[in-house]
Design a protein around this motif. Structure first.
Motif, PDB file in Angstrom:
ATOM      1  N   LYS A   1      -7.873   2.651  -2.615  1.00  0.00           N
ATOM      2  CA  LYS A   1      -7.001   1.537  -2.973  1.00  0.00           C
ATOM      3  C   LYS A   1      -5.604   1.642  -2.371  1.00  0.00           C
ATOM      4  O   LYS A   1      -4.858   0.671  -2.362  1.00  0.00           O
ATOM      5  CB  LYS A   1      -6.874   1.427  -4.496  1.00  0.00           C
ATOM      6  CG  LYS A   1      -8.185   1.127  -5.211  1.00  0.00           C
ATOM      7  CD  LYS A   1      -7.974   1.031  -6.717  1.00  0.00           C
ATOM      8  CE  LYS A   1      -9.281   0.716  -7.445  1.00  0.00           C
ATOM      9  NZ  LYS A   1      -9.080   0.648  -8.916  1.00  0.00           N
ATOM     10  N   VAL A   2      -5.254   2.836  -1.872  1.00  0.00           N
ATOM     11  CA  VAL A   2      -3.874   3.044  -1.450  1.00  0.00           C
ATOM     12  C   VAL A   2      -3.502   2.184  -0.244  1.00  0.00           C
ATOM     13  O   VAL A   2      -2.347   1.791  -0.079  1.00  0.00           O
ATOM     14  CB  VAL A   2      -3.636   4.541  -1.163  1.00  0.00           C
ATOM     15  CG1 VAL A   2      -4.405   4.988   0.073  1.00  0.00           C
ATOM     16  CG2 VAL A   2      -2.151   4.830  -1.021  1.00  0.00           C
ATOM     17  N   GLY A   3      -4.486   1.849   0.610  1.00  0.00           N
ATOM     18  CA  GLY A   3      -4.191   0.989   1.754  1.00  0.00           C
ATOM     19  C   GLY A   3      -3.706  -0.383   1.326  1.00  0.00           C
ATOM     20  O   GLY A   3      -2.732  -0.921   1.860  1.00  0.00           O
ATOM     21  N   SER A   4      -4.383  -0.955   0.336  1.00  0.00           N
ATOM     22  CA  SER A   4      -3.977  -2.262  -0.179  1.00  0.00           C
ATOM     23  C   SER A   4      -2.622  -2.182  -0.867  1.00  0.00           C
ATOM     24  O   SER A   4      -1.795  -3.098  -0.763  1.00  0.00           O
ATOM     25  CB  SER A   4      -5.027  -2.800  -1.155  1.00  0.00           C
ATOM     26  OG  SER A   4      -6.265  -3.003  -0.499  1.00  0.00           O
ATOM     27  N   LEU A   5      -2.374  -1.070  -1.558  1.00  0.00           N
ATOM     28  CA  LEU A   5      -1.079  -0.893  -2.210  1.00  0.00           C
ATOM     29  C   LEU A   5       0.037  -0.821  -1.178  1.00  0.00           C
ATOM     30  O   LEU A   5       1.128  -1.374  -1.379  1.00  0.00           O
ATOM     31  CB  LEU A   5      -1.096   0.390  -3.054  1.00  0.00           C
ATOM     32  CG  LEU A   5      -2.025   0.396  -4.259  1.00  0.00           C
ATOM     33  CD1 LEU A   5      -2.027   1.780  -4.916  1.00  0.00           C
ATOM     34  CD2 LEU A   5      -1.595  -0.664  -5.274  1.00  0.00           C
ATOM     35  N   LEU A   6      -0.232  -0.170  -0.050  1.00  0.00           N
ATOM     36  CA  LEU A   6       0.771  -0.087   1.000  1.00  0.00           C
ATOM     37  C   LEU A   6       1.044  -1.454   1.606  1.00  0.00           C
ATOM     38  O   LEU A   6       2.198  -1.800   1.895  1.00  0.00           O
ATOM     39  CB  LEU A   6       0.312   0.882   2.090  1.00  0.00           C
ATOM     40  CG  LEU A   6       1.323   1.146   3.207  1.00  0.00           C
ATOM     41  CD1 LEU A   6       2.534   1.910   2.674  1.00  0.00           C
ATOM     42  CD2 LEU A   6       0.681   1.908   4.361  1.00  0.00           C
ATOM     43  N   ASP A   7      -0.003  -2.265   1.795  1.00  0.00           N
ATOM     44  CA  ASP A   7       0.180  -3.612   2.339  1.00  0.00           C
ATOM     45  C   ASP A   7       1.130  -4.437   1.474  1.00  0.00           C
ATOM     46  O   ASP A   7       1.898  -5.254   1.984  1.00  0.00           O
ATOM     47  CB  ASP A   7      -1.167  -4.339   2.436  1.00  0.00           C
ATOM     48  CG  ASP A   7      -2.058  -3.752   3.521  1.00  0.00           C
ATOM     49  OD1 ASP A   7      -1.527  -3.032   4.388  1.00  0.00           O
ATOM     50  OD2 ASP A   7      -3.271  -4.012   3.495  1.00  0.00           O
ATOM     51  N   GLN A   8       1.078  -4.231   0.164  1.00  0.00           N
ATOM     52  CA  GLN A   8       1.870  -5.026  -0.757  1.00  0.00           C
ATOM     53  C   GLN A   8       3.258  -4.422  -1.020  1.00  0.00           C
ATOM     54  O   GLN A   8       4.103  -5.070  -1.633  1.00  0.00           O
ATOM     55  CB  GLN A   8       1.129  -5.164  -2.096  1.00  0.00           C
ATOM     56  CG  GLN A   8      -0.234  -5.852  -1.976  1.00  0.00           C
ATOM     57  CD  GLN A   8      -0.123  -7.248  -1.403  1.00  0.00           C
ATOM     58  OE1 GLN A   8       0.764  -8.014  -1.777  1.00  0.00           O
ATOM     59  NE2 GLN A   8      -1.019  -7.590  -0.485  1.00  0.00           N
ATOM     60  N   ALA A   9       3.483  -3.218  -0.567  1.00  0.00           N
ATOM     61  CA  ALA A   9       4.766  -2.562  -0.833  1.00  0.00           C
ATOM     62  C   ALA A   9       5.880  -3.207  -0.005  1.00  0.00           C
ATOM     63  O   ALA A   9       5.653  -3.645   1.124  1.00  0.00           O
ATOM     64  CB  ALA A   9       4.674  -1.072  -0.500  1.00  0.00           C
ATOM     65  N   PRO A  10       7.091  -3.273  -0.559  1.00  0.00           N
ATOM     66  CA  PRO A  10       8.209  -3.862   0.177  1.00  0.00           C
ATOM     67  C   PRO A  10       8.731  -2.918   1.246  1.00  0.00           C
ATOM     68  O   PRO A  10       8.706  -1.697   1.101  1.00  0.00           O
ATOM     69  CB  PRO A  10       9.263  -4.090  -0.914  1.00  0.00           C
ATOM     70  CG  PRO A  10       8.975  -3.026  -1.928  1.00  0.00           C
ATOM     71  CD  PRO A  10       7.473  -2.864  -1.928  1.00  0.00           C
ATOM     72  N   ASN A  11       9.201  -3.482   2.344  1.00  0.00           N
ATOM     73  CA  ASN A  11       9.869  -2.711   3.386  1.00  0.00           C
ATOM     74  C   ASN A  11      11.346  -2.594   3.039  1.00  0.00           C
ATOM     75  O   ASN A  11      12.019  -3.604   2.808  1.00  0.00           O
ATOM     76  CB  ASN A  11       9.713  -3.396   4.742  1.00  0.00           C
ATOM     77  CG  ASN A  11       8.305  -3.273   5.282  1.00  0.00           C
ATOM     78  OD1 ASN A  11       7.870  -2.201   5.655  1.00  0.00           O
ATOM     79  ND2 ASN A  11       7.583  -4.385   5.315  1.00  0.00           N
TER      80      ASN A  11
END
Length: 247
Positions: free
Chosen positions: A199-209
């Protein structure tokens, strides 16, 4: 030290743009040197065609410079606005990603004593490199992938993903982005996510820059300048990435 702490430390070191290298000073502010000293490789060997690494790796992300504009990253916040230089970089990035006529070639180098390796894939047309992907494969628990984008041979954008190998209970992913204008960094951002490996890939996609200082931008640019040379740059990459042999 716990296994999780070791993985976390390995990821941060890998994300610091090269195993064991000293972090360069920021162009805008001073930064502390990264742990470890410079590494010197044994006499270089000729570059060989790339071969698949023994340990499987996550596929590197191909996130666009503007995460908000990418359909796969709609949950992430925009990195910048109102800067025509950033807009031009994003435009050039989109052109490179959309170009289906780019030819690819692969190279690989190995560190002495099986202490890691590196792979380079060049994307080019008519002899001009538009994109290079560098996989820095550590011998331990972490790895790092760089995607370099060029305009007329000069780096304009770099994406760096750091990740651990294996499947620990929780995986930490870190992604950094670097924007360059006329050879100088103008924007650097970072985002991270931690969670189950599936799931961490999807969490990274949604994380703010989040904007960060550009302490490592010069080092990233040096790696890009080596990767774009293809076979001629593999010896330089070996000196930069391989651990220094013990005395």
């Amino acid at each position: 030290m716990s296994r999780l702490a070791m993985i976390f430390a390995g990821v941060l070191l890998a994300a610091g743009c090269g195993r064991g290298a000293t972090a360069p000073a920021s162009s805008s502010s001073s930064a502390a040197a990264a742990t470890g000293g410079e590494h010197r490789a044994s006499p270089p060997a000729a570059a060989a065609p790339a071969a698949a690494p023994a340990t499987a790796q996550p596929t590197p992300s191909t996130a666009a410079p503007d995460a908000a504009a990418d359909a796969e990253h709609q949950g992430a916040a925009p990195e910048a606005s109102g800067d025509p230089r950033i807009d031009e970089i994003r435009k050039k990035y989109a052109e490179i990603q959309a170009d289906k006529g780019l030819q690819t070639s692969d190279l690989r180098m190995d560190c002495p004593s099986s202490e890691g390796s590196a792979e380079v894939r060049l994307h080019q047309k008519n002899g001009a490199v538009s994109k290079a992907v560098l996989k820095d494969i550590a011998a331990g628990d972490a790895g790092s992938t760089y995607q370099f984008y060029y305009d007329r041979g000069r780096l304009i954008f770099a994406l760096n993903d750091a990740f651990p190998f294996g499947e620990p209970p929780k995986t930490l992913l870190v992604q950094r982005r670097y924007y360059y204008h006329q050879g100088s960094p103008i924007l650097c951002t970072r985002k991270s996510a931690e969670g189950p490996s599936d799931k961490v890939g999807s969490l990274l996609d949604q994380a703010p820059n989040e904007p960060v200082d550009c302490s490592f931008a010069p080092k990233v640019e040096r790696l890009a300048s080596m990767a774009v040379k293809g076979a001629a740059g593999m010896d330089e990459l070996k000196k930069q990435l391989c651990p220094r042999p013990p005395r």
